[in-house]
Design a protein around this motif. Sequence first.
Motif, mmCIF file in Angstrom:
data_model
loop_
_atom_site.group_PDB
_atom_site.id
_atom_site.type_symbol
_atom_site.label_atom_id
_atom_site.label_comp_id
_atom_site.label_asym_id
_atom_site.label_seq_id
_atom_site.Cartn_x
_atom_site.Cartn_y
_atom_site.Cartn_z
ATOM 1 N N ILE A 1 51.078 30.540 107.873
ATOM 2 C CA ILE A 1 49.625 30.696 107.765
ATOM 3 C C ILE A 1 49.088 29.872 106.601
ATOM 4 N N GLN A 2 48.079 29.105 106.869
ATOM 5 C CA GLN A 2 47.469 28.309 105.815
ATOM 6 C C GLN A 2 46.705 29.212 104.862
ATOM 7 N N HIS A 3 46.847 28.919 103.599
ATOM 8 C CA HIS A 3 46.144 29.719 102.590
ATOM 9 C C HIS A 3 44.763 29.119 102.327
ATOM 10 N N VAL A 4 43.751 29.951 102.380
ATOM 11 C CA VAL A 4 42.389 29.492 102.163
ATOM 12 C C VAL A 4 41.862 30.113 100.877
ATOM 13 N N GLU A 5 41.499 29.280 99.945
ATOM 14 C CA GLU A 5 41.019 29.765 98.657
ATOM 15 C C GLU A 5 39.495 29.775 98.649
ATOM 16 N N VAL A 6 38.932 30.889 98.282
ATOM 17 C CA VAL A 6 37.490 30.989 98.090
ATOM 18 C C VAL A 6 37.280 31.591 96.716
ATOM 19 N N ALA A 7 36.640 30.856 95.830
ATOM 20 C CA ALA A 7 36.524 31.291 94.444
ATOM 21 C C ALA A 7 35.880 32.662 94.319
ATOM 22 N N ASP A 8 34.846 32.922 95.115
ATOM 23 C CA ASP A 8 34.152 34.207 95.037
ATOM 24 C C ASP A 8 35.101 35.379 95.244
ATOM 25 N N ALA A 9 36.094 35.204 96.101
ATOM 26 C CA ALA A 9 36.968 36.308 96.489
ATOM 27 C C ALA A 9 37.783 36.861 95.331
ATOM 28 N N ASP A 10 37.921 36.096 94.257
ATOM 29 C CA ASP A 10 38.680 36.560 93.102
ATOM 30 C C ASP A 10 37.812 37.287 92.085
ATOM 31 N N LYS B 1 42.052 44.030 98.300
ATOM 32 C CA LYS B 1 43.405 43.771 97.819
ATOM 33 C C LYS B 1 43.800 44.742 96.709
ATOM 34 N N ASP B 2 42.859 45.069 95.821
ATOM 35 C CA ASP B 2 43.151 46.037 94.758
ATOM 36 C C ASP B 2 43.497 47.401 95.343
ATOM 37 N N GLU B 3 42.783 47.777 96.394
ATOM 38 C CA GLU B 3 43.098 49.045 97.066
ATOM 39 C C GLU B 3 44.513 49.019 97.625
ATOM 40 N N ASN B 4 44.892 47.897 98.243
ATOM 41 C CA ASN B 4 46.235 47.801 98.804
ATOM 42 C C ASN B 4 47.299 47.929 97.720
ATOM 43 N N LEU B 5 47.040 47.375 96.538
ATOM 44 C CA LEU B 5 47.971 47.536 95.426
ATOM 45 C C LEU B 5 48.098 49.014 95.038
ATOM 46 N N ALA B 6 46.969 49.695 94.953
ATOM 47 C CA ALA B 6 46.981 51.110 94.586
ATOM 48 C C ALA B 6 47.669 51.953 95.657
ATOM 49 N N LEU B 7 47.453 51.601 96.917
ATOM 50 C CA LEU B 7 48.079 52.345 98.007
ATOM 51 C C LEU B 7 49.591 52.114 98.025
ATOM 52 N N ARG C 1 37.681 52.463 92.691
ATOM 53 C CA ARG C 1 36.331 52.024 93.021
ATOM 54 C C ARG C 1 36.040 50.750 92.233
ATOM 55 N N PRO C 2 35.245 49.828 92.802
ATOM 56 C CA PRO C 2 34.881 48.633 92.035
ATOM 57 C C PRO C 2 34.138 49.030 90.762
ATOM 58 N N LYS C 3 34.554 48.460 89.641
ATOM 59 C CA LYS C 3 33.958 48.825 88.354
ATOM 60 C C LYS C 3 32.626 48.138 88.114
ATOM 61 N N GLU C 4 32.389 47.066 88.808
ATOM 62 C CA GLU C 4 31.127 46.360 88.624
ATOM 63 C C GLU C 4 30.649 45.776 89.938
ATOM 64 N N LYS C 5 29.354 45.523 89.994
ATOM 65 C CA LYS C 5 28.757 44.946 91.190
ATOM 66 C C LYS C 5 29.011 43.453 91.218
ATOM 67 N N TRP C 6 29.396 42.953 92.393
ATOM 68 C CA TRP C 6 29.621 41.522 92.537
ATOM 69 C C TRP C 6 28.279 40.806 92.627
ATOM 70 N N THR C 7 28.034 39.901 91.683
ATOM 71 C CA THR C 7 26.801 39.115 91.671
ATOM 72 C C THR C 7 27.189 37.644 91.649
ATOM 73 N N PRO C 8 27.243 36.997 92.799
ATOM 74 C CA PRO C 8 27.668 35.602 92.838
ATOM 75 C C PRO C 8 26.611 34.667 92.265
ATOM 76 N N GLU C 9 27.050 33.498 91.888
ATOM 77 C CA GLU C 9 26.114 32.493 91.427
ATOM 78 C C GLU C 9 25.365 31.936 92.631
ATOM 79 N N ARG C 10 24.059 31.994 92.572
ATOM 80 C CA ARG C 10 23.229 31.526 93.682
ATOM 81 C C ARG C 10 22.435 30.316 93.218
#
Length: 441
Positions: free
Chosen positions: A75-84, A94-100, A247-256
């Motif tokens: 499977i080709q890996h697709v990087e999207v900066a926002d996703a990190d 992904k964080d949930e999967n780590l906790a699970l 739970r997410p500790k902060e709201k995701w606010t991308p650069e627009r």
Amino acid sequence: MTDERIHILKDILLDLHQGASPDSVQERFNQTFAGVSAIEISLMEHELMNSDSGVTFEDVMSLCDVHANLFKQAIQHVEVADADQAGHPVRVFKDENLALRAALIRIRRLLESYEQAEDSAIRTEIIKGLQRQLALLGQFDNHYRRKEELFFPLMEKYGHDSPPKVMWGVDDQIRDLFAIVQTDSQQLEEQGIEVLKQSFEAFAVEFESMIFKEESILLMILLECFTQDDWLQIAGESDTFGYAIIRPKEKWTPERHNFTSERNEEAVSEVVGTEQVIHHRIDTPDGELSISFTPKKQSEQETQAFGNGYLSIEQANLILNHLPMEITFVNKDDIFQYYNDAVPSEEMIFKRTPSQVGRHVELCHPPKLLPKVRAIFTALHEGRKDKFEMWFNSESRGQFVHVTYKAVRDVAGEFQGVLEYVQDIAPYRAIETDVYREIDE
């Protein structure tokens, strides 16, 4: 991506469907593909399920593990900066999967400790810890529901309708396996540790396999086709279904990027006769662009005939949102078209979000419920029934839920859709007096 590659992928899975071993097709796969994207996997499954090959949804679901193993190294890996970024739905997922995964490890250790412990008091404490960890692990249902109710509708809009059907079916199988684990854990002292260990490992194998499919196949499809606006919509609706362990500790606010700020624009309004006209001028590198238009009149305050009286659109909307029940309308083409806002989405009995609007009603339900859904809608559509009712006691929520599916027909008797209304009737069931008037208090 060529049709030839899709057909080769299709042929490989057909070989597997007909009994070929994964090893026998692995070499052919490696020789043909230097790398395959998750989009191709999705298109291949879609073609299999919608062609005359004879492969059904159930067949594809049974091949799900083979797909994962077959494509694991390709499977080709697709990087999207926002996703990190913190709060992005992919990062949260992904964080949930780590906790699970961590919860799985802790439960395995507790099972080993119980097996080795000889003192009954120690075993009692281990059982308490085991129940706490199973309760945490059980929050995977929130993780799955966000996937099913937020990811899947958007996937379908991009034409990827096969992976959601397959994955939702496997999700339900995993839920069933976990229910067995919960039952065995409650009967641990009567049945013995071996029964619980076996049921837990049966669950864990499928659960860990699903984590791989989510991160190596599902998220790859989403990262390739979802826009930033899609992810923002998902992030905005995620609280409705909750999270698993963290739970997410902060709201995701991308650069627009504000493209309009880079243009020289000017808008002038004037009244021509009785109409307001807007003249909009935009300076571009190639010259000046001028647009004139008349804004649409605001009609929400204008009343129109409604039944035995008159209502504005705003009033009708307010009335629907103030009814003490959850209302959903599915039109005559079986498309989920409307739901009201009687309560906040996180408090709904049957949770609805804007992303679900426009879906086929069958895609809004787990695959295992489709026979019942089809039976209800077919009977209402054909006129064999005018409504279906059902109710159940939800002890965990302290509610007694009453559900009605009502056929909607026009004045000529033609079927126009199905109205579902849901309400908690526990307060009414608790009434003990014959007469009560709150104004008398």
